[in-house]
Design an enzyme around this catalytic site. Structure first.
Site, short mmCIF file in Angstrom:
data_model
loop_
_atom_site.label_atom_id
_atom_site.label_comp_id
_atom_site.label_asym_id
_atom_site.label_seq_id
_atom_site.Cartn_x
_atom_site.Cartn_y
_atom_site.Cartn_z
CG ASP A 1 19.86 3.62 -9.16
OD1 ASP A 1 18.79 3.56 -9.77
OD2 ASP A 1 20.77 2.77 -9.29
CD GLU B 1 15.10 2.31 -8.29
OE1 GLU B 1 14.58 1.79 -9.28
OE2 GLU B 1 16.34 2.28 -8.11
CG HIS C 1 14.31 5.06 -16.10
ND1 HIS C 1 13.83 5.49 -14.88
CD2 HIS C 1 15.44 4.35 -15.85
CE1 HIS C 1 14.66 5.07 -13.93
NE2 HIS C 1 15.64 4.37 -14.49
O1 TEU Z 1 16.69 0.28 -11.02
C1 TEU Z 1 16.66 -0.64 -9.99
C2 TEU Z 1 15.90 -1.87 -10.20
O2 TEU Z 1 16.06 -2.82 -9.51
C3 TEU Z 1 14.95 -1.91 -11.30
O3 TEU Z 1 13.88 -1.15 -11.41
C4 TEU Z 1 15.43 -2.70 -12.42
O4 TEU Z 1 15.68 -1.92 -13.55
C5 TEU Z 1 14.37 -3.69 -12.75
O5 TEU Z 1 14.13 -4.44 -11.60
C6 TEU Z 1 14.81 -4.60 -13.81
O6 TEU Z 1 13.73 -5.40 -14.15
C7 TEU Z 1 17.61 1.29 -10.97
C8 TEU Z 1 17.48 2.15 -12.20
O7 TEU Z 1 16.22 2.76 -12.20
C9 TEU Z 1 17.73 1.31 -13.40
O8 TEU Z 1 17.52 2.01 -14.60
C10 TEU Z 1 19.15 0.81 -13.31
O9 TEU Z 1 19.40 -0.09 -14.34
C11 TEU Z 1 19.42 0.11 -11.97
O10 TEU Z 1 18.93 0.84 -10.86
C12 TEU Z 1 20.90 -0.03 -11.76
O11 TEU Z 1 21.48 1.21 -11.49
#
Ligand code: TEU
Length: 540
Positions: free
Chosen positions: A191, A243, A317
């Site tokens: 993540d 990610e 998600h």
């Molecule tokens: O997401 C990181 C992130 O920056 C995003 O995709 C974020 O959810 C989006 O920009 C909001 O508009 C990851 C996870 O995939 C996400 O579900 C988590 O909330 C986030 O990290 C924090 O751990």
């Protein structure tokens, strides 16, 4: 690291896949039950979103214990059984590692709060906050108990950023990774891993909400290399994906080039911002095809020429369903879904399917703000009202952009709660479940097309290994690319609109053969009329 490029990953949001206890939340036994379904589809690896103990302020991305299972999903024995049963079907698991931050309920943060200096060094705690903004709205700093100091949280206030500069933090986190390796998992999704390298001294950064102060810092590459050496690097068959938030091609080449020993591949999100007005998520505007095409071409070509490797996806998600964003679903759901699938499954990189995508699931079409549960949506709604939007306007934006759009229960059949649960689901089922569900769609064109794409990738090295070259770069309707390998060539045309469009077929392809199309009667000639959302792949 020899990455197996024939593999396809399927993402499961465990809370929403299949509930076997009637509590409205999906569980491991539900996943076990559906493994034959996944085997039928043909996927190789399942990425599971976080299932660890967590106060669920951010649906499990706020972890309070990294090496245990949240009892709502089952217990460790269920987890182990799930891994074992899946292996019998040649399916492995990829776990979500949230190592940039932990929940403020984690014992590390609790000990820090109680005054333990050793654990205070696990976090970023300072006398004065900087001007950085949290990705979920508001300041990225919050008061650290009643000490008068502040701690950093790039996400929710309950997600405290971990200080990777501290070797003790790295040691603990690498232990976590190895703990799950020992359980037989074969992959990790890390993540927001490009945010782990913060500067030594954290100061104001008015530009871009503070992002340049903590995104893609050179030291991230060192940390990834260290993690690789201390954990999964020893196992050649491991598949890892980072990610990457607001990243660059240069960095993604470095993250993923095999000789760097960092990760197998990287996710970037640029192509999913082409329907943001002025780069702002909470807006509604049609997608910019030119920009989408330009991004795919630049990333495809550069990663190919420079030996990088991308994770390819339309859904996850955190995103509203791609069908709602890029396709006229009233008229062309089947055609649009299959075209979007081909546009990545025939491209260079590892394709990811988000649960429900293989049956063409769409956004839930909720009627009220009360149906949404995601912290980001709730904060954004308030922000939009504060900006002067009417409740109707604000709701419309949430409806189009909420992360809950993709988190709704998997639609298995037309029975109550879409066959997901006998109890009330934690998040309401989408309105479409009577028409769009696995039972119906397994004989339909979308599911069949996905199976075919997965099979082709396994059979044809040109799909899994070939280089990427942009094609028809001036087209205003068609996103096209070529793949080349050992004298063989593949041309893939993807029509992004619900009209008909004439395309001049390059000479050497006119005598090729149609490898795949989402229409039956595709024939080759000097000029071809592409039908609405048609995909046409030609092999020579
Ligand atoms: O997401 C990181 C992130 O920056 C995003 O995709 C974020 O959810 C989006 O920009 C909001 O508009 C990851 C996870 O995939 C996400 O579900 C988590 O909330 C986030 O990290 C924090 O751990």
């Amino acid at each position: 690291m020899a990455l197996d490029k024939t593999k396809v990953v399927y993402q499961i949001y465990p809370k929403s896949y299949k509930d076997t206890t009637g509590n409205g939340i999906g569980d491991f036994r539900g996943i076990i039950e559906k493994i034959p379904y996944l085997a039928e589809l043909g996927v190789d690896m399942v990425w599971l979103n976080p299932f660890y103990p967590s106060p669920q302020r951010d649906n499990g991305y706020d972890i309070s214990d990294y090496t245990a299972v949240n009892p709502v999903f089952g217990d460790m024995a269920d987890f182990e059984e799930m891994v074992r049963v899946a292996k019998e079907h040649n399916i492995d698991f990829m776990l979500d590692m949230v190592l940039n931050h932990c929940s403020t309920e984690h014992e590390w943060f609790q000990k820090a709060l109680a005054g333990d200096k050793y654990y205070q060094d696990f976090f970023f705690i300072q006398d004065q906050p900087t001007d950085w903004l949290s990705k979920f709205g508001g300041s990225a700093w919050a008061p650290f108990g009643d000490t008068g100091k502040y701690y950093l949280h790039l996400f929710d206030v309950t997600q405290a950023d971990l200080n990777w500069r501290n070797p003790n933090v790295r040691k603990e986190l690498f232990k976590v990774v190895n703990f799950w390796r020992d359980k037989g998992v074969k992959g990790f999704r890390f993540d927001v891993i490009n945010l782990i390298g913060k500067d030594e001294v954290l100061v104001d950064c008015p530009e871009n909400e503070g992002k340049p102060a903590y995104t893609d810092k050179p030291i991230v590459h060192d940390y990834l290399h260290m993690m690789n050496e201390a954990t999964f690097g020893a196992d050649d068959s491991f598949m890892t994906v980072g990610e990457m938030s607001s990243t660059t091609i240069d960095n993604c080449v470095l993250y993923s080039a095999p000789e760097r020993h960092e990760l197998s591949m990287a996710f970037n999100f640029h192509h999913l911002k082409v329907d943001y007005e002025d780069g702002q998520k909470w807006t509604i505007t049609p997608f910019d095809f030119e920009e989408l095409k330009r991004l795919y071409h630049t990333w495809g070509k550069e990663m190919s020429e420079r030996g990088g490797w991308s994770a390819l996806f339309w859904n996850n998600h955190d995103q509203p369903r791609a069908l709602n964003r890029f396709v006229d679903i009233k008229n062309f759901r089947n055609e649009g879904a299959t075209m979007l699938a081909a546009s990545i499954h025939l491209s260079r990189g590892t394709p990811y399917i988000y649960m429900g995508e293989e049956i063409g699931m769409i956004d839930p079409d909720y009627d009220s703000m009360a149906d949404y549960v995601d912290v980001e949506s709730i904060n954004a709604y308030q922000m939009l009202l504060d900006q002067g939007k009417s409740p109707e306007q604000a709701f419309q934006i949430i409806q189009a952009k909420s992360r809950d759009n993709s988190r709704t229960p998997m639609q298995w059949d037309a029975s109550e709660n879409a066959g997901f649960s006998t109890g009330a689901p934690w998040l309401k089922v989408g309105k479409s479940y009577k028409d769009i569900n696995v039972e119906k769609e397994m004989d339909g064109p979308i599911f069949k097309f996905y199976k075919e794409l997965i099979r082709l990738r396994k059979e044809m090295p040109i799909i899994s290994e070939g280089s990427y070259l942009p094609a028809l770069e001036d087209s205003q309707e068609v996103y096209a690319f070529e793949r080349h390998l050992d004298g063989q060539k593949l041309l893939v045309l993807n029509h992004f609109y619900g009209s008909e469009v004439e395309v001049a077929i390059p000479e050497d392809y006119q005598t090729g053969r149609v490898l795949l199309s989402n229409y039956d009667d595709a024939e080759l000639a000097e000029k071809v009329i592409l039908k609405p959302y048609q995909t046409l792949a030609i092999l020579v």
